[in-house]
Design a protein around this motif. Sequence first.
Motif, PDB file in Angstrom:
ATOM      1  N   PHE A 290     -34.841  -6.713  30.875  1.00  0.00           N
ATOM      2  CA  PHE A 290     -35.683  -5.674  30.740  1.00  0.00           C
ATOM      3  C   PHE A 290     -34.927  -4.626  31.501  1.00  0.00           C
ATOM      4  O   PHE A 290     -34.930  -3.410  31.033  1.00  0.00           O
ATOM      5  CB  PHE A 290     -37.274  -5.558  31.161  1.00  0.00           C
ATOM      6  CG  PHE A 290     -38.064  -5.905  30.186  1.00  0.00           C
ATOM      7  CD1 PHE A 290     -38.426  -5.081  29.135  1.00  0.00           C
ATOM      8  CD2 PHE A 290     -38.729  -7.082  30.190  1.00  0.00           C
ATOM      9  CE1 PHE A 290     -39.243  -5.542  28.027  1.00  0.00           C
ATOM     10  CE2 PHE A 290     -39.639  -7.599  28.977  1.00  0.00           C
ATOM     11  CZ  PHE A 290     -39.745  -6.592  27.834  1.00  0.00           C
ATOM     12  N   ALA A 291     -34.544  -4.781  32.681  1.00  0.00           N
ATOM     13  CA  ALA A 291     -33.791  -3.959  33.613  1.00  0.00           C
ATOM     14  C   ALA A 291     -32.378  -3.552  32.817  1.00  0.00           C
ATOM     15  O   ALA A 291     -32.149  -2.110  32.848  1.00  0.00           O
ATOM     16  CB  ALA A 291     -33.246  -4.634  34.961  1.00  0.00           C
TER      17      ALA A 291
ATOM     18  N   LEU B  45     -32.186  -2.994  29.514  1.00  0.00           N
ATOM     19  CA  LEU B  45     -32.745  -2.510  28.082  1.00  0.00           C
ATOM     20  C   LEU B  45     -32.388  -1.139  27.960  1.00  0.00           C
ATOM     21  O   LEU B  45     -31.808  -0.815  26.905  1.00  0.00           O
ATOM     22  CB  LEU B  45     -34.202  -2.399  28.099  1.00  0.00           C
ATOM     23  CG  LEU B  45     -34.912  -2.487  26.830  1.00  0.00           C
ATOM     24  CD1 LEU B  45     -34.654  -3.743  26.118  1.00  0.00           C
ATOM     25  CD2 LEU B  45     -36.511  -2.407  27.070  1.00  0.00           C
ATOM     26  N   ASP B  46     -32.071  -0.201  29.010  1.00  0.00           N
ATOM     27  CA  ASP B  46     -31.757   1.086  28.507  1.00  0.00           C
ATOM     28  C   ASP B  46     -30.602   1.418  29.829  1.00  0.00           C
ATOM     29  O   ASP B  46     -30.611   2.678  30.087  1.00  0.00           O
ATOM     30  CB  ASP B  46     -32.705   2.088  28.374  1.00  0.00           C
ATOM     31  CG  ASP B  46     -33.804   2.019  29.217  1.00  0.00           C
ATOM     32  OD1 ASP B  46     -34.962   2.268  28.726  1.00  0.00           O
ATOM     33  OD2 ASP B  46     -33.688   1.342  30.289  1.00  0.00           O
ATOM     34  N   ASN B  47     -30.020   0.586  30.471  1.00  0.00           N
ATOM     35  CA  ASN B  47     -29.133   0.887  31.454  1.00  0.00           C
ATOM     36  C   ASN B  47     -27.917  -0.235  31.470  1.00  0.00           C
ATOM     37  O   ASN B  47     -28.321  -1.495  31.538  1.00  0.00           O
ATOM     38  CB  ASN B  47     -29.773   0.818  32.977  1.00  0.00           C
ATOM     39  CG  ASN B  47     -30.736   1.956  33.071  1.00  0.00           C
ATOM     40  OD1 ASN B  47     -30.365   2.912  33.162  1.00  0.00           O
ATOM     41  ND2 ASN B  47     -32.137   1.441  33.088  1.00  0.00           N
TER      42      ASN B  47
ATOM     43  N   LEU C 116     -26.983  -5.219  27.650  1.00  0.00           N
ATOM     44  CA  LEU C 116     -27.445  -5.958  26.508  1.00  0.00           C
ATOM     45  C   LEU C 116     -26.334  -6.214  25.531  1.00  0.00           C
ATOM     46  O   LEU C 116     -25.701  -5.367  25.312  1.00  0.00           O
ATOM     47  CB  LEU C 116     -28.975  -5.533  25.878  1.00  0.00           C
ATOM     48  CG  LEU C 116     -30.107  -5.424  26.682  1.00  0.00           C
ATOM     49  CD1 LEU C 116     -31.393  -4.943  25.763  1.00  0.00           C
ATOM     50  CD2 LEU C 116     -30.108  -6.824  27.416  1.00  0.00           C
TER      51      LEU C 116
ATOM     52  N   SER D  48     -29.719   2.499  22.349  1.00  0.00           N
ATOM     53  CA  SER D  48     -30.375   2.991  23.701  1.00  0.00           C
ATOM     54  C   SER D  48     -29.365   4.000  24.282  1.00  0.00           C
ATOM     55  O   SER D  48     -28.422   3.956  24.030  1.00  0.00           O
ATOM     56  CB  SER D  48     -30.820   2.182  24.333  1.00  0.00           C
ATOM     57  OG  SER D  48     -29.740   1.287  25.107  1.00  0.00           O
ATOM     58  N   VAL D  49     -29.930   4.976  25.108  1.00  0.00           N
ATOM     59  CA  VAL D  49     -29.072   5.912  25.783  1.00  0.00           C
ATOM     60  C   VAL D  49     -28.763   5.152  27.054  1.00  0.00           C
ATOM     61  O   VAL D  49     -29.397   4.789  27.991  1.00  0.00           O
ATOM     62  CB  VAL D  49     -30.065   7.469  26.081  1.00  0.00           C
ATOM     63  CG1 VAL D  49     -29.027   8.110  26.934  1.00  0.00           C
ATOM     64  CG2 VAL D  49     -30.561   7.841  24.683  1.00  0.00           C
ATOM     65  N   PHE D  50     -27.523   5.559  27.566  1.00  0.00           N
ATOM     66  CA  PHE D  50     -27.201   4.868  28.670  1.00  0.00           C
ATOM     67  C   PHE D  50     -26.957   5.722  29.775  1.00  0.00           C
ATOM     68  O   PHE D  50     -26.570   6.931  29.639  1.00  0.00           O
ATOM     69  CB  PHE D  50     -25.790   4.253  28.536  1.00  0.00           C
ATOM     70  CG  PHE D  50     -25.685   2.684  28.060  1.00  0.00           C
ATOM     71  CD1 PHE D  50     -25.721   1.840  28.771  1.00  0.00           C
ATOM     72  CD2 PHE D  50     -25.626   2.681  26.695  1.00  0.00           C
ATOM     73  CE1 PHE D  50     -25.810   0.633  28.251  1.00  0.00           C
ATOM     74  CE2 PHE D  50     -25.684   1.320  25.870  1.00  0.00           C
ATOM     75  CZ  PHE D  50     -25.677   0.308  26.730  1.00  0.00           C
TER      76      PHE D  50
ATOM     77  N   ALA E  35     -33.343   2.260  35.948  1.00  0.00           N
ATOM     78  CA  ALA E  35     -34.204   1.107  35.068  1.00  0.00           C
ATOM     79  C   ALA E  35     -35.558   1.098  35.634  1.00  0.00           C
ATOM     80  O   ALA E  35     -36.513   0.706  34.958  1.00  0.00           O
ATOM     81  CB  ALA E  35     -33.481  -0.178  35.066  1.00  0.00           C
TER      82      ALA E  35
ATOM     83  N   LEU F 278     -39.216  -0.653  33.951  1.00  0.00           N
ATOM     84  CA  LEU F 278     -39.697  -2.200  34.090  1.00  0.00           C
ATOM     85  C   LEU F 278     -40.846  -2.312  33.980  1.00  0.00           C
ATOM     86  O   LEU F 278     -42.007  -1.907  34.504  1.00  0.00           O
ATOM     87  CB  LEU F 278     -39.052  -2.809  35.636  1.00  0.00           C
ATOM     88  CG  LEU F 278     -37.710  -2.965  35.959  1.00  0.00           C
ATOM     89  CD1 LEU F 278     -37.579  -3.514  37.375  1.00  0.00           C
ATOM     90  CD2 LEU F 278     -36.984  -3.841  34.920  1.00  0.00           C
TER      91      LEU F 278
END
Lengths: 109, 109
Positions: free
Chosen positions: A42-43, A45-47, A91, B2-4, B12, B16
């Motif tokens: 989850f952490a 997920l978008d980082n 991911l 997803s956007v980084f 993040a 969470l």
Amino acid sequence: MSVFHPPGSIKAQSHLPGEKLSLELADFYKVFGDFSRIRILFALLDNELYVNELAELLSMSQSAVSHQLRILRQNKLVRVRKDGKTSLYSLDDDHVYRILTEGLEHLSH
Amino acid sequence: MSVFHPPGSIKAQSHLPGEKLSLELADFYKVFGDFSRIRILFALLDNELYVNELAELLSMSQSAVSHQLRILRQNKLVRVRKDGKTSLYSLDDDHVYRILTEGLEHLSH
DNA sequence: TATACATATGTACATATGTACATATGTATA
DNA sequence: TATACATATGTACATATGTACATATGTATA
């Protein structure tokens, strides 16, 4: 969702995936079946995050994070990008994202 | 997908899911992470089956099947329908079907 | 009510697995 | 080359978990 056969017909056999595939699938899901790894996923997920960032964010030891990242790597759920002496994790593909989403949907009925 | 965010931003945290939800998700996936249960789920993918049919089909003892069905029931992956002294099991909902499918797709890259 | 039968469940035990601790590996800088 | 630092990994150990074995529970039939 699917056509039901009359009970007792035991037609299922034809659809059963081979033992090897079933074992691989079970091993695949086993990876999602751990608190620490779910939180790591989850952490990410978008980082894209460094190992030490993950450790700090999730209050885990660097060792524990690295061990879990290894399992996630081996099962192709995350990807590493080396950056000097640090490693950036993200991911691996969209399946991971979708599986997590499906799970959340299931939990919220 | 997803956007980084720039690495190091540790954004993040906001996304969470709570610890409770993460734990529930992990427990949910844990159910899929077992060879016997995966095979039971696949057997039920397009058939409603009796406990003894499952046992025969999968070459498992009746006891082992019942134990695993209990776990599947408690996690709402399967449903029971009592029929006299027998029990008919089937998949509980479409999420189960979709999660299995996603997993298979992931394995075949 | 007695019996047969299908399924559920309690318990013990072997094995799997996550984490802590220690240390190895690899890279950048002086 | 020496040092600092980030990350990876080997090992031991406590805990989780699947299954076998035995038995309980529940239902249909005589």
